[in-house]
Design a protein around this motif. Structure first.
Motif, PDB file in Angstrom:
ATOM      1  N   THR A  18       7.984  11.009 -15.448  1.00 31.90           N
ATOM      2  CA  THR A  18       7.826   9.555 -15.463  1.00 31.90           C
ATOM      3  C   THR A  18       7.137   9.100 -14.192  1.00 31.90           C
ATOM      4  N   ASP A  19       6.626   7.875 -14.203  1.00 33.46           N
ATOM      5  CA  ASP A  19       6.034   7.244 -13.024  1.00 33.46           C
ATOM      6  C   ASP A  19       6.832   5.997 -12.682  1.00 33.46           C
ATOM      7  N   PHE A  20       7.253   5.883 -11.437  1.00 40.23           N
ATOM      8  CA  PHE A  20       7.918   4.678 -10.937  1.00 40.23           C
ATOM      9  C   PHE A  20       6.933   3.871 -10.113  1.00 40.23           C
ATOM     10  N   PRO A  21       6.823   2.564 -10.338  1.00 39.64           N
ATOM     11  CA  PRO A  21       6.075   1.743  -9.376  1.00 39.64           C
ATOM     12  C   PRO A  21       6.732   1.849  -8.001  1.00 39.64           C
ATOM     13  N   LEU A  22       5.935   2.106  -6.987  1.00 36.33           N
ATOM     14  CA  LEU A  22       6.462   2.246  -5.635  1.00 36.33           C
ATOM     15  C   LEU A  22       7.219   0.990  -5.214  1.00 36.33           C
ATOM     16  N   GLU A  23       6.650  -0.167  -5.550  1.00 39.69           N
ATOM     17  CA  GLU A  23       7.286  -1.429  -5.169  1.00 39.69           C
ATOM     18  C   GLU A  23       8.666  -1.573  -5.794  1.00 39.69           C
ATOM     19  N   ALA A  24       8.835  -1.100  -7.045  1.00 35.39           N
ATOM     20  CA  ALA A  24      10.131  -1.206  -7.717  1.00 35.39           C
ATOM     21  C   ALA A  24      11.187  -0.373  -7.002  1.00 35.39           C
ATOM     22  N   GLY A  43      -1.140   6.739  -5.552  1.00 40.18           N
ATOM     23  CA  GLY A  43      -1.521   5.332  -5.452  1.00 40.18           C
ATOM     24  C   GLY A  43      -0.286   4.464  -5.244  1.00 40.18           C
ATOM     25  N   GLU A  44      -0.100   3.526  -6.157  1.00 41.29           N
ATOM     26  CA  GLU A  44       1.054   2.627  -6.049  1.00 41.29           C
ATOM     27  C   GLU A  44       2.234   3.094  -6.898  1.00 41.29           C
ATOM     28  N   HIS A  45       2.220   4.358  -7.319  1.00 45.66           N
ATOM     29  CA  HIS A  45       3.281   4.899  -8.155  1.00 45.66           C
ATOM     30  C   HIS A  45       3.815   6.197  -7.573  1.00 45.66           C
ATOM     31  N   VAL A  46       5.040   6.529  -7.979  1.00 48.56           N
ATOM     32  CA  VAL A  46       5.648   7.801  -7.629  1.00 48.56           C
ATOM     33  C   VAL A  46       5.812   8.596  -8.921  1.00 48.56           C
ATOM     34  N   ALA A  47       5.113   9.742  -9.003  1.00 48.34           N
ATOM     35  CA  ALA A  47       5.180  10.589 -10.191  1.00 48.34           C
ATOM     36  C   ALA A  47       6.303  11.602 -10.018  1.00 48.34           C
ATOM     37  N   THR A  81       0.841  -1.190   0.000  1.00 49.95           N
ATOM     38  CA  THR A  81       0.000   0.000   0.000  1.00 49.95           C
ATOM     39  C   THR A  81       0.872   1.233   0.000  1.00 49.95           C
ATOM     40  N   ALA A  82       0.318   2.322  -0.428  1.00 53.40           N
ATOM     41  CA  ALA A  82       1.092   3.559  -0.529  1.00 53.40           C
ATOM     42  C   ALA A  82       1.149   4.273   0.817  1.00 53.40           C
ATOM     43  N   SER A  83       1.443   3.546   1.868  1.00 55.72           N
ATOM     44  CA  SER A  83       1.538   4.113   3.211  1.00 55.72           C
ATOM     45  C   SER A  83       2.945   4.634   3.428  1.00 55.72           C
ATOM     46  N   GLY A  84       3.255   5.784   2.827  1.00 58.39           N
ATOM     47  CA  GLY A  84       4.577   6.362   2.953  1.00 58.39           C
ATOM     48  C   GLY A  84       4.518   7.834   2.637  1.00 58.39           C
ATOM     49  N   LYS A  85       5.700   8.448   2.643  1.00 56.71           N
ATOM     50  CA  LYS A  85       5.752   9.870   2.312  1.00 56.71           C
ATOM     51  C   LYS A  85       7.031  10.153   1.547  1.00 56.71           C
ATOM     52  N   LEU A  86       6.982  11.256   0.794  1.00 53.06           N
ATOM     53  CA  LEU A  86       8.098  11.663  -0.047  1.00 53.06           C
ATOM     54  C   LEU A  86       8.515  13.077   0.311  1.00 53.06           C
ATOM     55  N   TRP A  87       9.794  13.377   0.141  1.00 51.84           N
ATOM     56  CA  TRP A  87      10.244  14.767   0.181  1.00 51.84           C
ATOM     57  C   TRP A  87      11.561  14.878  -0.567  1.00 51.84           C
ATOM     58  N   LEU A  88      11.795  16.060  -1.112  1.00 46.80           N
ATOM     59  CA  LEU A  88      13.004  16.337  -1.879  1.00 46.80           C
ATOM     60  C   LEU A  88      14.019  17.067  -1.011  1.00 46.80           C
ATOM     61  N   SER A  89      15.284  16.850  -1.316  1.00 46.62           N
ATOM     62  CA  SER A  89      16.336  17.612  -0.648  1.00 46.62           C
ATOM     63  C   SER A  89      16.252  19.073  -1.086  1.00 46.62           C
TER      64      SER A  89
END
Length: 379
Positions: free
Chosen positions: A82-88, A69-73, A2-10
């Motif tokens: 591009t979109d990366f599958p989160l699992e990848a 969702g299950e991808h990182v845009a 599941t997309a239970s996470g968070k993202l941030w950029l440096s």
């Protein structure tokens, strides 16, 4: 997942931080750009890169990153999106803890060898995949029902990849002959060994097919080289370290051939995991190193030899006519007891198949039978 996470950029945009399940992973913007899983970056059929990664600007940054969702845009400073599958992304940054991923280690207590049926593997993809998965997992498989003809194994080889031809030809006899060009062609016992460490590349898989085996003796011995190496590491770390550092040479020659190679008896990959073992007393030629280094090496080699010849690690079996062993020559050490021909005949046939075609067949079958996209197949 599941997309239970968070993202941030440096702050400079050159790093993406991904937090999933309490574990933070960091990705370089350049790595993400050159690995972008889209048709503008990778050929959809072959997965080969369509851009020249070395020409990407070294100051490339990420302008945005969003969990969808299950991808990182992602959007980059060169305008690419591009979109990366989160699992990848999670899998790409997860360290493999084991020294032998995907393998099952074994010793003399192995109750039953992994088995396959020749006709089933030849006719059915699921049976062939099961055979190849067992070969990958255990380092060998015992195949029954092979036609007792000189090239009886050939039709199954053709299902996997080309037969490796050497200076000895394709499928060759393993029986006692006059003026033998190799010690396998004599009646002597053979210590545990890997085949042909003097070749480049070293043959990946040995196919050993029994036509007749009525001689007295000649039982096969099998040892899991990975198990032996890790046992040595646990009991004598200095010996293990020595055998990963010192790279002896290996030499074979006859009237028409001269073959030379080198490599450590225990070889690790770039991550420190076991990659292959070599042991071939008949052809090993260690350089005239310093006396101290040779003293360490000889003691380490002796400790390893005691393990691979021990009852603790050795499995014994005698092939019946129509049976065949397929063995991983980067992992399995094999040998045999001496045999006598009086009143009996021992005739085996042996061929080699390389690792690339064998691994490719296994991974493609796994993808096809599971319905996975091609880029998701893994070893």
């Amino acid at each position: 997942m599941t997309a239970s996470g968070k993202l941030w950029l440096s702050s400079d945009g050159q790093r993406l931080n991904l937090d999933t399940q309490g574990h933070t992973r960091e990705f370089a913007a350049l790595w993400l750009r050159e690995r972008a899983p889209d048709s503008a970056t990778l050929d959809p059929r072959t997965g080969q890169r369509l851009i020249e990664a070395a020409e990407l600007p070294l100051d490339l940054t990420l302008e945005s990153a969003e969990l969808a969702g299950e991808h990182v845009a992602l959007r980059f400073s060169d305008g690419h999106a591009t979109d990366f599958p989160l699992e990848a992304l999670v899998e790409a940054s997860t360290e493999i803890a084991t020294s032998v991923p995907g393998r099952t280690l074994w010793d003399a207590s192995l109750a039953e060898p992994p088995r396959a049926d020749f006709a089933a593997a030849r006719q059915d993809d699921a049976a062939l995949l099961d055979m190849l998965e067992n070969l990958h997992r255990f380092g060998f498989v015992l195949v029954s029902g092979v036609p007792t003809e000189e090239d009886g194994m050939q039709t199954l080889i053709d299902r996997i990849g080309p037969l490796r031809r050497t200076n000895w030809g394709g499928i060759a006899d393993v029986k006692s002959v006059a003026n033998a060009y190799d010690l396998t062609m004599t009646q002597r016992g053979l210590e545990p060994h890997t085949d042909n460490p003097y070749r480049d590349p070293i043959p990946g898989y040995i196919w050993l097919h029994c036509l007749t085996n009525a001689a007295d003796g000649g039982d096969n011995t099998l040892v899991d080289g990975y198990q032996a190496a890790l046992t040595l590491k646990a009991r004598d770390p200095e010996a293990f370290d020595c055998l990963t550092r010192v790279a002896p040479g290996f030499l074979y020659h006859d009237d028409t051939t001269r073959l030379e190679g080198e490599g450590p008896l225990i070889e690790l990959d770039s991550h420190g995991r076991l990659a292959r073992v070599r042991f071939n007393n008949r052809t090993e030629r260690v350089d005239a190193l310093s006396a101290d280094e040779l003293e360490r090496y000889y003691a380490a080699r002796r400790a390893f030899y005691h393990l691979i010849t021990s009852d603790e690690l050795t499995v014994h079996l005698k092939l019946d006519p129509g049976q065949m062993l397929i063995m991983d020559n980067y992992r399995l050490l094999h040998g045999r007891r001496a045999y006598q021909l009086a009143g009996g005949v021992r005739h085996l046939r042996q061929g080699y198949v390389d690792r690339d075609s064998t691994t490719s067949r296994r991974l493609v079958l796994r993808r096809q039978l599971s319905g996975q996209p091609s880029q998701e197949a893994s070893a």
